[in-house]
Design a protein around this motif. Structure first.
Motif, mmCIF file in Angstrom:
data_model
loop_
_atom_site.group_PDB
_atom_site.id
_atom_site.type_symbol
_atom_site.label_atom_id
_atom_site.label_comp_id
_atom_site.label_asym_id
_atom_site.label_seq_id
_atom_site.Cartn_x
_atom_site.Cartn_y
_atom_site.Cartn_z
ATOM 1 N N GLY A 20 36.299 7.256 59.144
ATOM 2 C CA GLY A 20 37.184 7.386 60.299
ATOM 3 C C GLY A 20 38.549 6.756 60.076
ATOM 4 N N SER A 21 38.769 6.210 58.892
ATOM 5 C CA SER A 21 40.052 5.553 58.606
ATOM 6 C C SER A 21 40.856 6.359 57.600
ATOM 7 N N LEU A 22 42.146 6.517 57.873
ATOM 8 C CA LEU A 22 43.045 7.183 56.924
ATOM 9 C C LEU A 22 43.744 6.168 56.019
ATOM 10 N N ARG A 23 43.470 4.899 56.227
ATOM 11 C CA ARG A 23 44.145 3.851 55.463
ATOM 12 C C ARG A 23 43.755 3.913 53.989
ATOM 13 N N ALA A 24 44.748 3.806 53.105
ATOM 14 C CA ALA A 24 44.473 3.909 51.663
ATOM 15 C C ALA A 24 43.466 2.845 51.223
ATOM 16 N N ARG A 25 43.584 1.641 51.786
ATOM 17 C CA ARG A 25 42.678 0.560 51.369
ATOM 18 C C ARG A 25 41.621 0.282 52.435
ATOM 19 N N SER A 26 41.125 1.327 53.027
ATOM 20 C CA SER A 26 40.157 1.201 54.121
ATOM 21 C C SER A 26 38.825 0.612 53.663
ATOM 22 N N THR A 27 38.335 -0.350 54.429
ATOM 23 C CA THR A 27 37.012 -0.919 54.172
ATOM 24 C C THR A 27 35.922 0.121 54.433
ATOM 25 N N ASN A 28 36.099 0.902 55.474
ATOM 26 C CA ASN A 28 35.088 1.916 55.807
ATOM 27 C C ASN A 28 34.983 2.967 54.702
ATOM 28 N N THR A 29 36.131 3.398 54.197
ATOM 29 C CA THR A 29 36.126 4.372 53.102
ATOM 30 C C THR A 29 35.525 3.745 51.844
ATOM 31 N N SER A 88 33.244 4.304 60.460
ATOM 32 C CA SER A 88 34.546 4.334 61.128
ATOM 33 C C SER A 88 34.948 2.977 61.691
ATOM 34 N N PRO A 89 36.248 2.696 61.621
ATOM 35 C CA PRO A 89 36.729 1.527 62.364
ATOM 36 C C PRO A 89 36.768 1.828 63.855
ATOM 37 N N GLU A 90 36.966 0.777 64.621
ATOM 38 C CA GLU A 90 37.177 0.917 66.070
ATOM 39 C C GLU A 90 38.663 0.726 66.338
ATOM 40 N N TYR A 91 39.259 1.628 67.105
ATOM 41 C CA TYR A 91 40.650 1.475 67.524
ATOM 42 C C TYR A 91 40.686 1.387 69.052
ATOM 43 N N ALA A 92 41.217 0.296 69.561
ATOM 44 C CA ALA A 92 41.362 0.127 71.014
ATOM 45 C C ALA A 92 40.066 0.469 71.746
ATOM 46 N N HIS A 93 38.989 -0.098 71.235
ATOM 47 C CA HIS A 93 37.658 0.086 71.819
ATOM 48 C C HIS A 93 37.216 1.545 71.836
ATOM 49 N N GLY A 94 37.684 2.336 70.896
ATOM 50 C CA GLY A 94 37.277 3.743 70.875
ATOM 51 C C GLY A 94 37.222 4.306 69.464
ATOM 52 N N SER A 150 30.512 -6.081 65.010
ATOM 53 C CA SER A 150 31.089 -6.554 66.278
ATOM 54 C C SER A 150 31.825 -5.437 67.019
ATOM 55 N N ALA A 151 32.133 -4.351 66.335
ATOM 56 C CA ALA A 151 32.856 -3.239 66.968
ATOM 57 C C ALA A 151 31.848 -2.323 67.671
ATOM 58 N N VAL A 152 31.414 -2.729 68.836
ATOM 59 C CA VAL A 152 30.306 -2.021 69.499
ATOM 60 C C VAL A 152 30.759 -0.749 70.219
ATOM 61 N N ASN A 166 36.841 -11.433 54.115
ATOM 62 C CA ASN A 166 37.898 -10.960 53.208
ATOM 63 C C ASN A 166 37.640 -9.494 52.858
ATOM 64 N N ARG A 167 38.673 -8.702 52.888
ATOM 65 C CA ARG A 167 38.515 -7.260 52.666
ATOM 66 C C ARG A 167 38.145 -6.976 51.212
ATOM 67 N N LEU A 168 37.106 -6.191 51.009
ATOM 68 C CA LEU A 168 36.645 -5.863 49.666
ATOM 69 C C LEU A 168 36.936 -4.396 49.367
HETATM 70 C C1 LIG Z 1 45.508 0.229 66.308
HETATM 71 C C2 LIG Z 1 44.317 -0.631 66.002
HETATM 72 C C3 LIG Z 1 43.413 -0.924 66.995
HETATM 73 C C4 LIG Z 1 42.265 -1.692 66.728
HETATM 74 N N1 LIG Z 1 41.368 -1.925 67.722
HETATM 75 C C5 LIG Z 1 40.219 -2.602 67.444
HETATM 76 C C6 LIG Z 1 39.213 -2.763 68.439
HETATM 77 O O1 LIG Z 1 39.354 -2.330 69.572
HETATM 78 N N2 LIG Z 1 38.070 -3.429 68.098
HETATM 79 C C7 LIG Z 1 37.856 -3.901 66.821
HETATM 80 O O2 LIG Z 1 36.800 -4.478 66.549
HETATM 81 N N3 LIG Z 1 38.805 -3.751 65.857
HETATM 82 C C8 LIG Z 1 39.966 -3.120 66.133
HETATM 83 N N4 LIG Z 1 40.910 -2.920 65.149
HETATM 84 C C9 LIG Z 1 40.659 -3.490 63.833
HETATM 85 C C10 LIG Z 1 40.101 -2.421 62.882
HETATM 86 O O3 LIG Z 1 38.975 -1.794 63.422
HETATM 87 C C11 LIG Z 1 39.734 -3.113 61.579
HETATM 88 O O4 LIG Z 1 40.910 -3.623 61.000
HETATM 89 C C12 LIG Z 1 39.015 -2.220 60.602
HETATM 90 O O5 LIG Z 1 38.486 -2.994 59.572
HETATM 91 C C13 LIG Z 1 39.931 -1.204 59.976
HETATM 92 O O6 LIG Z 1 39.126 -0.364 59.198
HETATM 93 P P1 LIG Z 1 39.603 0.188 57.775
HETATM 94 O O7 LIG Z 1 39.719 -1.002 56.877
HETATM 95 O O8 LIG Z 1 38.494 1.101 57.351
HETATM 96 O O9 LIG Z 1 40.899 0.900 57.977
HETATM 97 C C14 LIG Z 1 42.066 -2.188 65.416
HETATM 98 C C15 LIG Z 1 42.998 -1.878 64.402
HETATM 99 C C16 LIG Z 1 44.096 -1.113 64.694
HETATM 100 C C17 LIG Z 1 45.070 -0.775 63.583
#
Ligand SMILES: Cc1cc2nc3c(=O)[nH]c(=O)nc-3n(C[C@H](O)[C@H](O)[C@H](O)COP(=O)(O)O)c2cc1C
Length: 178
Positions: free
Chosen positions: A8-17, A77-83, A114-116, A146-148
């Motif tokens: 769910g992450s487009l980030r080049a260094r994404s932990t999820n990816t 997938s990461p969580e963004y703004a609780h979604g 923790s990202a429920v 620490n991000r791996l």
């Molecule tokens: C715009 C934005 C909103 C975020 N909102 C949340 C959130 O609501 N809850 C949470 O646990 N983490 C939140 N995060 C943190 C990301 O989920 C976290 O950095 C995650 O590891 C990113 O995943 P990635 O490394 O695969 O990109 C948010 C990050 C961003 C950039």
């Protein structure tokens, strides 16, 4: 067993990816894990482009073909703004009318327990789409603070064992549904 992995992450260094790539590297013989690379290239979902008479955009047709060819999906997938990140929800919206999707086994790999909110939201959407969403503690793999990257995950014995075990409930679900 053919698994399609969707981050769910487009980030080049994404932990999820990176976690999905580690699962792919650890997959046993006979299991292939292919990561879907096109999340960022999908057009915005538009029902006008999704009717029975409409030819789907090429990127959408490619996504649906990859889903059809997979025995199961693994989403991390990461969580963004609780979604759910918009780009991932967009892909799922394109799969609502995909005739190969209902009944598909979908494993939600969780690397930030923790990202429920994101997991509850994904589960709700996927169940509404008639996926067989897996619920198994082996799909929850807490990452260190620490991000791996993938290589560091593979080099950590305990983490690598946990990521390898994520395949087990998927294989079991497929075996019991055959
Ligand atoms: C715009 C934005 C909103 C975020 N909102 C949340 C959130 O609501 N809850 C949470 O646990 N983490 C939140 N995060 C943190 C990301 O989920 C976290 O950095 C995650 O590891 C990113 O995943 P990635 O490394 O695969 O990109 C948010 C990050 C961003 C950039």
């Amino acid at each position: 067993m053919r698994l399609l992995a969707i981050s769910g992450s487009l980030r080049a260094r994404s932990t999820n990816t990176a976690a999905l790539d580690a699962v792919a590297a650890l997959a046993p013989a006979g299991t292939t894990v292919t990561r879907y690379p096109g999340l960022g290239e999908l057009p915005h979902f538009n029902p006008d482009l999704d009717g029975e008479a409409a030819e789907p955009p090429p990127a959408v047709a490619a996504l649906r073909a990859e889903v059809a060819a997979a025995d199961a999906l693994v989403i991390c997938s990461p969580e963004y703004a609780h979604g759910v990140p918009g780009s991932l929800k967009n892909a799922l919206d394109w799969l609502v009318s995909c005739t190969d999707f209902p009944g598909k086994v979908v494993a939600l790999l969780v690397v930030s327990p923790s990202a429920v909110f994101v997991h509850a939201a994904l589960r709700e959407t996927l169940q509404t789409m008639s996926a067989q969403v897996l619920d198994d503690p082996r799909l929850i793999v807490a990452m260190p603070r620490n991000r791996l990257d993938t290589a560091a995950m593979l080099a950590d014995d305990a983490l690598a064992r946990a990521l390898a075990a994520a395949i087990e409930p998927i294989a079991a679900a497929l075996a019991s549904s055959r």
